[in-house]
Motif scaffolding. Structure first.
Motif, PDB file in Angstrom:
ATOM      1  N   PHE A   1     -66.838  11.912 -45.146  1.00 43.20           N
ATOM      2  CA  PHE A   1     -65.985  11.066 -44.323  1.00 43.20           C
ATOM      3  C   PHE A   1     -64.554  11.106 -44.878  1.00 43.20           C
ATOM      4  N   PHE A   2     -63.577  11.046 -43.988  1.00 46.51           N
ATOM      5  CA  PHE A   2     -62.181  11.021 -44.438  1.00 46.51           C
ATOM      6  C   PHE A   2     -61.316  10.325 -43.401  1.00 46.51           C
ATOM      7  N   SER A   3     -60.175   9.856 -43.855  1.00 46.18           N
ATOM      8  CA  SER A   3     -59.121   9.333 -42.985  1.00 46.18           C
ATOM      9  C   SER A   3     -57.890  10.194 -43.231  1.00 46.18           C
TER      10      SER A   3
ATOM     11  N   ARG B   1     -58.802   4.911 -38.640  1.00 51.94           N
ATOM     12  CA  ARG B   1     -59.760   5.854 -38.080  1.00 51.94           C
ATOM     13  C   ARG B   1     -60.356   6.699 -39.199  1.00 51.94           C
ATOM     14  N   GLN B   2     -61.612   7.106 -39.004  1.00 50.81           N
ATOM     15  CA  GLN B   2     -62.223   8.015 -39.965  1.00 50.81           C
ATOM     16  C   GLN B   2     -63.074   9.050 -39.236  1.00 50.81           C
ATOM     17  N   PHE B   3     -63.257  10.179 -39.921  1.00 45.78           N
ATOM     18  CA  PHE B   3     -63.924  11.326 -39.314  1.00 45.78           C
ATOM     19  C   PHE B   3     -64.872  11.958 -40.320  1.00 45.78           C
ATOM     20  N   ILE B   4     -65.758  12.800 -39.819  1.00 49.88           N
ATOM     21  CA  ILE B   4     -66.558  13.693 -40.661  1.00 49.88           C
ATOM     22  C   ILE B   4     -65.901  15.064 -40.623  1.00 49.88           C
ATOM     23  N   GLY B   5     -65.642  15.654 -41.785  1.00 53.06           N
ATOM     24  CA  GLY B   5     -64.987  16.949 -41.821  1.00 53.06           C
ATOM     25  C   GLY B   5     -65.338  17.745 -43.057  1.00 53.06           C
ATOM     26  N   ILE B   6     -64.820  18.976 -43.101  1.00 51.69           N
ATOM     27  CA  ILE B   6     -65.019  19.883 -44.234  1.00 51.69           C
ATOM     28  C   ILE B   6     -63.652  20.250 -44.790  1.00 51.69           C
ATOM     29  N   TRP B   7     -63.530  20.250 -46.130  1.00 48.60           N
ATOM     30  CA  TRP B   7     -62.262  20.581 -46.774  1.00 48.60           C
ATOM     31  C   TRP B   7     -62.532  21.374 -48.059  1.00 48.60           C
TER      32      TRP B   7
ATOM     33  N   ASN C   1     -65.944  14.958 -35.274  1.00 53.15           N
ATOM     34  CA  ASN C   1     -65.712  13.938 -34.248  1.00 53.15           C
ATOM     35  C   ASN C   1     -64.232  13.696 -34.002  1.00 53.15           C
ATOM     36  N   GLY C   2     -63.456  14.762 -33.841  1.00 56.65           N
ATOM     37  CA  GLY C   2     -62.021  14.610 -33.630  1.00 56.65           C
ATOM     38  C   GLY C   2     -61.674  13.775 -32.418  1.00 56.65           C
ATOM     39  N   GLU C   3     -62.497  13.837 -31.375  1.00 61.92           N
ATOM     40  CA  GLU C   3     -62.230  13.083 -30.148  1.00 61.92           C
ATOM     41  C   GLU C   3     -62.856  11.687 -30.161  1.00 61.92           C
ATOM     42  N   ASN C   4     -63.731  11.434 -31.145  1.00 64.82           N
ATOM     43  CA  ASN C   4     -64.420  10.143 -31.194  1.00 64.82           C
ATOM     44  C   ASN C   4     -64.381   9.579 -32.614  1.00 64.82           C
ATOM     45  N   PRO C   5     -63.211   9.112 -33.055  1.00 65.67           N
ATOM     46  CA  PRO C   5     -63.111   8.592 -34.430  1.00 65.67           C
ATOM     47  C   PRO C   5     -63.898   7.311 -34.629  1.00 65.67           C
ATOM     48  N   LEU C   6     -64.336   7.123 -35.849  1.00 61.12           N
ATOM     49  CA  LEU C   6     -64.972   5.873 -36.251  1.00 61.12           C
ATOM     50  C   LEU C   6     -63.901   4.914 -36.742  1.00 61.12           C
ATOM     51  N   GLN C   7     -64.190   3.637 -36.694  1.00 58.82           N
ATOM     52  CA  GLN C   7     -63.292   2.655 -37.269  1.00 58.82           C
ATOM     53  C   GLN C   7     -63.336   2.767 -38.791  1.00 58.82           C
ATOM     54  N   LEU C   8     -62.172   2.711 -39.411  1.00 62.10           N
ATOM     55  CA  LEU C   8     -62.103   2.840 -40.862  1.00 62.10           C
ATOM     56  C   LEU C   8     -62.916   1.750 -41.558  1.00 62.10           C
ATOM     57  N   ALA C   9     -62.988   0.588 -40.919  1.00 60.12           N
ATOM     58  CA  ALA C   9     -63.719  -0.539 -41.518  1.00 60.12           C
ATOM     59  C   ALA C   9     -65.238  -0.397 -41.386  1.00 60.12           C
ATOM     60  N   ASP C  10     -65.679   0.614 -40.635  1.00 55.69           N
ATOM     61  CA  ASP C  10     -67.120   0.802 -40.419  1.00 55.69           C
ATOM     62  C   ASP C  10     -67.729   1.491 -41.634  1.00 55.69           C
TER      63      ASP C  10
ATOM     64  N   TRP D   1     -54.594  20.556 -33.791  1.00 57.19           N
ATOM     65  CA  TRP D   1     -54.649  19.103 -33.857  1.00 57.19           C
ATOM     66  C   TRP D   1     -53.517  18.539 -32.997  1.00 57.19           C
ATOM     67  N   ARG D   2     -53.688  17.296 -32.569  1.00 59.95           N
ATOM     68  CA  ARG D   2     -52.622  16.668 -31.775  1.00 59.95           C
ATOM     69  C   ARG D   2     -51.366  16.469 -32.613  1.00 59.95           C
ATOM     70  N   THR D   3     -51.528  16.011 -33.835  1.00 58.59           N
ATOM     71  CA  THR D   3     -50.429  15.929 -34.807  1.00 58.59           C
ATOM     72  C   THR D   3     -51.014  16.328 -36.154  1.00 58.59           C
ATOM     73  N   ASP D   4     -50.189  16.371 -37.174  1.00 60.58           N
ATOM     74  CA  ASP D   4     -50.671  16.747 -38.503  1.00 60.58           C
ATOM     75  C   ASP D   4     -51.665  15.744 -39.076  1.00 60.58           C
ATOM     76  N   THR D   5     -51.685  14.543 -38.535  1.00 58.96           N
ATOM     77  CA  THR D   5     -52.595  13.513 -39.036  1.00 58.96           C
ATOM     78  C   THR D   5     -53.580  13.025 -37.971  1.00 58.96           C
TER      79      THR D   5
END
Length: 363
Positions: free
Chosen positions: A16-18, A25-31, A45-54, A142-146
């Motif tokens: 998970f990352f923000s 917002r937070q996502f699942i990704g590879i880095w 889940n770029g189109e369906n972010p999770l809430q950071l507080a979740d 990506w839509r923006t760099d972040t």
């Protein structure tokens, strides 16, 4: 939440990352594991972010054998959605950054992240298309760099022969093209290098209908990747241990590389002012637009070709024949056709072209 999955040699990490640690917002990704700041090569889940507080969100393998991202309320946010997936599935992160879902008994691959690329193309991955099935890979910015949601640009291989790469903007407008593949590199990318140092290889299989671009390890760097930025720029980026990121080449880099800047039969020279001029034997289609700096209408022939003249047209009395003007260091025109000849040389290409009035030039 908080746990990560590492590739066997700890080259890549999944978790998970923000993106900027401040957005809600937070996502699942590879880095890349040891690289700071993080370079993400794939996001689920770029189109369906999770809430950071979740803090109760989880990535799991469901009872149907699919990978599934669940929010804190156990609602599905993202899934591999494979029909007939095995209830014995296992997930593996490979050392090349590919995230795979496999049948735990047979070892068969059920799904892989390399077949669902984001904005980044890494060694070991393949980008291409299947002309028979219509399946096509593409990089999407990506839509923006972040913000890893879908951006305004995507890049893919066009299905003409030989193939060339395109960047599209807003889904339907050509923005940039690579020029055709010349069996060692894309001819329109001057900085791409020779066969011996170019990391890309293109393979066509007429029987299967596939055209695939392979990215091999780039000997100049320990780490390398091709990324499509949120501004629509393709960048081949590399890095050695202990060094900073280095851009080996990027495109487009100037106005002349933007698709159709000078229109049909126009030539663009970034060092000139104005940057557009007509080819020899051609004049601006609209003098008024040309003077305003709008060159997209391009140029038209000053006089008709002999082969275009019908019997009712005035014939040439000065004995001049249709011919060619040699021009170098320009990108081949967009709508080209590969012609199979017994002998590839300038004379045979010229003869074929002269005998086909629809042929305007050869290379």
């Amino acid at each position: 939440m908080g746990q990560t999955l590492l590739s066997p040699s700890q080259i890549f990490e999944l978790g998970f990352f923000s993106p900027n640690n401040t957005a809600n917002r937070q996502f699942i990704g590879i880095w890349y594991k040891e690289i700071s700041p993080r370079k993400f090569i794939w996001v689920a889940n770029g189109e369906n972010p999770l809430q950071l507080a979740d803090s109760n969100a989880s990535l799991t393998i469901g009872s149907n054998g699919n990978l599934e991202l669940l929010d804190g309320n156990k609602k599905s946010v993202w899934s591999t959605n494979i029909t007939g997936a095995s209830n014995r599935s296992v997930a593996v992160l490979a050392d090349n950054g590919n995230f795979l879902l496999k049948d735990g008994t047979s070892g068969d691959e059920l799904w892989q992240s390399f077949q669902h690329p984001g904005d980044t193309f890494v060694p070991g991955a393949v980008l291409g298309f299947n002309a028979k099935t219509g399946v096509r890979d593409r990089l999407t910015s990506w839509r923006t760099d972040t913000d890893p949601s879908l951006g305004n640009f995507f890049a893919e291989l066009a299905s003409q022969r030989p193939p060339e790469g395109f960047i599209w903007i807003n889904g339907s407008t050509r923005y940039w093209r690579s020029g055709p593949w010349d069996k060692s590199r894309f001819a329109g990318i001057v900085d791409m290098g020779t066969l011996y140092q170019n990391p890309f290889n293109l393979v066509e299989d007429a029987e299967k209908g596939t055209t695939d671009l392979y990215f091999n390890s780039y000997s100049n760097f320990t780490i390398s990747f091709l990324v499509l930025s949120s501004e629509g720029v393709l960048k081949l980026v590399g890095k050695d241990k202990g060094s900073d990121w280095y851009i080996d080449w990027e495109a487009p880099t100037n106005q002349c590389e933007i698709y159709g800047t000078c229109g049909p039969f126009g030539v663009c020279k970034e060092s000139e002012s104005p940057i557009c001029e007509c080819l020899k034997g051609f004049v601006p289609k609209s003098i008024q637009e040309w003077r305003k700096g709008n060159w997209t209408g391009g140029c038209v022939r000053r006089s008709q070709l002999l082969c275009e003249k019908t019997s009712s047209s005035p014939s040439s009395k000065d004995g001049k024949k249709d011919g060619f003007w040699k021009i170098e260091s320009i990108k081949l025109p967009d709508y080209y056709e590969l012609v199979e000849l017994d002998d590839y040389n300038a004379d045979s290409c010229e003869a074929w072209c002269l005998n086909n009035c629809s042929c305007l030039a050869y290379a």
